[in-house]
Design an enzyme around this catalytic site. Structure first.
Site, PDB file in Angstrom:
ATOM      1  N   GLY A 180      -4.443 -46.040  41.431  1.00 34.58           N
ATOM      2  CA  GLY A 180      -3.498 -46.805  40.624  1.00 34.58           C
ATOM      3  C   GLY A 180      -2.216 -47.088  41.384  1.00 34.58           C
ATOM      4  N   ASN A 181      -1.352 -47.879  40.778  1.00 34.52           N
ATOM      5  CA  ASN A 181      -0.062 -48.208  41.374  1.00 34.52           C
ATOM      6  C   ASN A 181       0.869 -48.778  40.315  1.00 34.52           C
ATOM      7  OD1 ASN A 181      -1.361 -51.059  41.618  1.00 34.52           O
ATOM      8  ND2 ASN A 181      -2.474 -49.827  43.110  1.00 34.52           N
ATOM      9  N   HIS A 201     -13.289 -51.858  38.270  1.00 33.56           N
ATOM     10  CA  HIS A 201     -12.063 -51.402  38.924  1.00 33.56           C
ATOM     11  C   HIS A 201     -11.177 -50.570  37.992  1.00 33.56           C
ATOM     12  CE1 HIS A 201      -8.797 -52.622  42.074  1.00 33.56           C
ATOM     13  NE2 HIS A 201      -8.512 -51.446  41.523  1.00 33.56           N
ATOM     14  N   SER A 223       1.787 -50.446  48.442  1.00 30.08           N
ATOM     15  CA  SER A 223       0.460 -50.473  47.836  1.00 30.08           C
ATOM     16  C   SER A 223      -0.338 -51.686  48.301  1.00 30.08           C
ATOM     17  CB  SER A 223       0.591 -50.514  46.310  1.00 30.08           C
ATOM     18  OG  SER A 223      -0.660 -50.803  45.714  1.00 30.08           O
ATOM     19  N   GLU A 229      -2.193 -53.296  46.594  1.00 30.67           N
ATOM     20  CA  GLU A 229      -2.271 -54.229  45.475  1.00 30.67           C
ATOM     21  C   GLU A 229      -0.940 -54.944  45.213  1.00 30.67           C
ATOM     22  OE1 GLU A 229      -4.995 -54.990  44.612  1.00 30.67           O
ATOM     23  OE2 GLU A 229      -6.380 -53.339  44.221  1.00 30.67           O
ATOM     24  N   HIS A 248      -0.925 -50.339  36.972  1.00 32.21           N
ATOM     25  CA  HIS A 248      -2.360 -50.452  37.251  1.00 32.21           C
ATOM     26  C   HIS A 248      -2.950 -49.059  37.247  1.00 32.21           C
ATOM     27  CE1 HIS A 248      -6.200 -51.179  38.943  1.00 32.21           C
ATOM     28  NE2 HIS A 248      -5.886 -50.865  40.185  1.00 32.21           N
TER      29      HIS A 248
END
Length: 222
Positions: free
Chosen positions: A28-29, A158, A75, A77, A96
């Protein structure tokens, strides 16, 4: 330190991801936007959240995604976060997660229907975006498209992504949607969940928008 408050909040909420079971390990982020300065603070790549400090959080220029401050790698992402800040003016924080039940539905490539009134925190329902490789611009674009008129989206095979006006509400939505996903998955295991109709969900959205269900930071109440 540039964006000290935002960086401290990123660390705090990244740790909460693990503490509340919304992710495992370094999964996650989280990012937070300072719209006035045109800068976003985002969690570093691959770091243990309980060893991460504010200075490890990376500050990016929202316009081009370039690093403005920070010694760590941001990250993978970052484009997934940045696209919401560039294209939506009502989202100033993105969360996320790799939460289990949301990811179960995402693995089935199914959305989360209006099985609970709490889903109105995210919209009429929660769609599942088409699949794309993590860290790619394609993933960012597909996820953004699936979250139009919503504040949460499932990412195929995901996880879950949520956004809101601030980190308090973005994190709250992530927690509530994961709870709703858990109830929905368990209900499906023993029967057929009853889905609330669009009229009821529209009513719930209107009620939530008037303040019920929206988290208010203590500083905003002073």
């Amino acid at each position: 330190m540039i964006l000290r408050k935002e960086r401290e909040d990123v660390v705090h909420y990244c740790r909460k991801l693990v503490e509340t079971g919304l992710t495992k390990g370094t999964g996650g982020n989280i990012s937070i936007l300072n719209r006035q300065k045109g800068l976003m603070a985002i969690s570093p790549s691959g770091m243990d959240y309980f060893e991460t400090e504010a200075e490890d959080v990376v500050v990016l220029d929202v316009k081009d995604g370039g690093i403005v401050d920070g010694k760590r790698k941001p990250s993978s992402e970052r484009e997934l976060h940045r696209i919401f800040y560039v294209k939506q003016d009502d989202i100033n924080a993105v969360v996320h997660t790799h939460s289990v039940y949301a990811t179960v539905l995402a693995t089935l490539r199914e959305g989360l229907p209006a099985s609970s009134y709490l889903i109105a925190l995210a919209g009429l329902d929660v769609r599942c975006a088409d699949y794309a490789t993590f860290g790619t611009t394609e993933l960012a674009e597909l996820t953004f498209a699936a979250m139009i008129d919503r504040y949460a989206v499932l990412m195929a095979n995901h996880g879950l992504l949520t956004g809101s006006k601030d980190i308090l509400n973005a994190f709250n939505i992530a927690e509530e949607i994961e709870y709703c996903a858990e109830v929905y998955v368990k209900a499906r295991s023993i029967g057929t969940p009853v889905i609330l109709d669009e009229t009821e969900m529209t009513k719930m959205i209107q009620i939530f928008n008037k303040s019920y269900g929206q988290k208010v930071a203590k500083a905003d109440m002073d």
